[in-house]
Motif scaffolding. Structure first.
Motif, PDB file in Angstrom:
ATOM      1  N   GLY A 163       0.791  -1.225   0.000  1.00  6.02           N
ATOM      2  CA  GLY A 163       0.000   0.000   0.000  1.00  6.02           C
ATOM      3  C   GLY A 163       0.818   1.267   0.000  1.00  6.02           C
ATOM      4  N   MET A 164       2.132   1.151  -0.154  1.00  3.76           N
ATOM      5  CA  MET A 164       3.046   2.299  -0.191  1.00  3.76           C
ATOM      6  C   MET A 164       2.996   3.119   1.099  1.00  3.76           C
ATOM      7  N   ARG A 165       2.956   2.422   2.221  1.00  4.02           N
ATOM      8  CA  ARG A 165       2.917   3.089   3.511  1.00  4.02           C
ATOM      9  C   ARG A 165       3.995   2.549   4.451  1.00  4.02           C
ATOM     10  N   SER A 166       5.087   2.052   3.877  1.00  8.92           N
ATOM     11  CA  SER A 166       6.134   1.436   4.694  1.00  8.92           C
ATOM     12  C   SER A 166       7.046   2.458   5.363  1.00  8.92           C
ATOM     13  N   GLY A 167       7.220   3.608   4.729  1.00 12.38           N
ATOM     14  CA  GLY A 167       8.173   4.594   5.224  1.00 12.38           C
ATOM     15  C   GLY A 167       9.594   4.325   4.788  1.00 12.38           C
ATOM     16  N   ILE A 206      12.079   7.047   6.226  1.00  5.88           N
ATOM     17  CA  ILE A 206      11.698   8.459   6.150  1.00  5.88           C
ATOM     18  C   ILE A 206      10.453   8.797   6.976  1.00  5.88           C
ATOM     19  N   PHE A 207       9.740   7.772   7.453  1.00  7.47           N
ATOM     20  CA  PHE A 207       8.679   7.973   8.440  1.00  7.47           C
ATOM     21  C   PHE A 207       8.299   6.621   9.028  1.00  7.47           C
ATOM     22  N   ALA A 208       7.558   6.648  10.109  1.00  8.47           N
ATOM     23  CA  ALA A 208       7.163   5.413  10.789  1.00  8.47           C
ATOM     24  C   ALA A 208       6.177   4.626   9.930  1.00  8.47           C
ATOM     25  N   PRO A 209       6.187   3.302  10.029  1.00  5.51           N
ATOM     26  CA  PRO A 209       5.258   2.493   9.236  1.00  5.51           C
ATOM     27  C   PRO A 209       3.809   2.940   9.406  1.00  5.51           C
ATOM     28  N   ASN A 210       3.119   3.053   8.287  1.00  2.00           N
ATOM     29  CA  ASN A 210       1.695   3.390   8.217  1.00  2.00           C
ATOM     30  C   ASN A 210       1.387   4.832   8.633  1.00  2.00           C
TER      31      ASN A 210
END
Length: 426
Positions: A163-167, A206-210
């Protein structure tokens, strides 16, 4: 064009389009269990209805679409385009425009093969969903269960990757990858080499998962490795055996090298070390692998548009279960009106599917469940258009849907394609 600008463009080309600020709930495509039926020949013109009806694709509508494509070709400078539009009971529009080879003047024809870039993601994620359905993987398993050495590997799930939300940073956004690729675009990259470009970067997470959405090719390389480990097959073999063959898509392939079946168009790009336009036809797509290496044509992508959006093979059998298809098409909200990204698939104003881009080629394969309509666009360039640096496939998609489905215009904004990456080094 500055180094940073060229690197950003390569990232966008590799990512193939949709990088929204978040996600939205995608309307279910519907599990249509019957195979598509041949459309009867239309006899009269029928413009789109205010309720969003699909027009009859008769001579008058064909002429209007011809003018639309010709206008877009002229303003964008795209050398050649192949366009296919169809809907049950409304007819079929199939055209090729412009040139396949600028040097010889060879014309584009509808049967040419094309590199389809990130449309590959829809196949890789379909493989993942099939394996999840078989209980061989869990969508909420951490990636560290299958691949070692992944930053945040004990936290990032397969679902977040799809879902392209891994970070996780995209390897295509790194300067070392950009330098290696542009120095020798014919070289072969292994999946592990690609991951190393991301994981060895100063800021691989670059950011936390989800936490939010960021389109990253790293995600799909990881999922390709998961498919191989869980299935015991090379990714290309699994996709051929479990997806392409039962779909009857014998003109679609996942090359393991730079092989490109004939006939095909020459592809033109500015993703070069010099920034000048070059033919990228025989460049090695291994750098895209599970994220972007596949090849197809108009005929097969028409099949795939409906199959991936419904989860049903043309013979009426299920490609994935209704529950798995529902998960594919369901996502959290997004900040971009009318656009969302599910598990390896997007929805833009009701059109479900994916776009594709890599040096020299762009594609768009989308399906409108409401009308069971299919649209495929294949281009032999990825050179951006206008001051907003729009993807050419988006410009064509918007112009064509303004004609056939004014209530569902494919209007993915250029801002949606920007990435979230560390600041470039001068």
């Amino acid at each position: 064009m500055s180094h940073a600008d060229k690197r950003q463009r390569l990232y966008r080309t590799a990512c193939v389009g949709l990088a929204t600020a978040g996600l939205l709930a995608l309307p279910a495509a519907g599990a249509v269990a019957r195979a598509p039926q041949p459309a009867p020949q239309p006899t009269a013109s029928a413009p789109p209805s205010p309720a969003g009806g699909f027009p009859v694709l008769d001579d008058a509508m064909d002429a209007r679409l011809d003018r639309t494509v010709q206008d877009v070709l002229k303003k964008t400078g795209v050398p050649g385009a192949i366009v296919g539009i169809s809907a049950p009971g409304k007819g079929e529009y199939t055209r090729a425009f412009g040139v396949a080879d600028k040097a010889t003047g060879q014309r584009m024809t509808p049967g040419l093969y094309s590199r389809i870039g990130s449309e590959t993601k829809t196949f890789t994620v379909t493989a993942l969903l099939q394996l999840a359905q078989q209980g061989k993987v869990g969508l909420d398993d951490p990636i560290g269960k299958y691949v070692t050495g992944v930053p945040n590997g004990d936290k990032v799930t397969l679902r977040e990757l799809a879902g392209m939300r891994s970070g996780l940073l995209s390897y295509t956004a790194t300067q070392p990858f950009y330098k290696a690729f542009t120095s020798d675009p014919t070289r072969h990259f292994s999946p592990r080499e690609l991951l190393d470009y991301a994981f060895d970067a100063p800021q691989p997470v670059i950011f936390a998962p989800n936490a939010k959405f960021n389109y990253s090719n790293t995600n799909l390389i990881l999922l390709g490795l998961v498919v191989e480990k869980a299935s015991g097959q090379p990714l290309s073999a699994y996709i051929h055996d479990r997806i392409l063959r039962p779909a009857g898509m014998d003109r679609t392939s996942f090359p393991d090298d730079a092989a490109f079946p004939s006939p095909h168009a020459q592809g033109y790009t500015q993703q070069t070390a010099s920034g000048k336009t070059e033919a990228a036809t025989d460049w090695n797509p291994s750098w895209g692998w599970a994220a972007g290496a596949m090849i197809s044509d108009l005929h097969d992508l028409r099949i795939w548009a409906r199959t991936v959006a419904t989860g049903v093979f043309p013979d009426g059998t299920r490609m994935v279960s209704p529950e798995m298809q529902k998960q594919r098409l369901t996502t959290p909200p997004t900040a971009i009106p009318g656009a969302g990204y599910g598990l390896g698939i997007f929805d833009v104003q009701g059109w479900i599917g994916h776009n594709g881009s890599l040096p020299g080629y762009q594609s768009l394969t989308i399906y409108l469940p409401e009308q069971r309509a299919t649209m495929v666009v294949l281009l032999n360039t990825d050179i951006p258009y206008g001051p907003q640096q729009e993807e050419p496939s988006t410009v064509f998609g918007q112009a064509l849907t303004e004609v056939v489905t004014p209530g569902h215009v494919y209007d993915l904004p250029a801002a949606a394609q920007k990435d979230t990456t560390p600041a470039p080094t001068p």
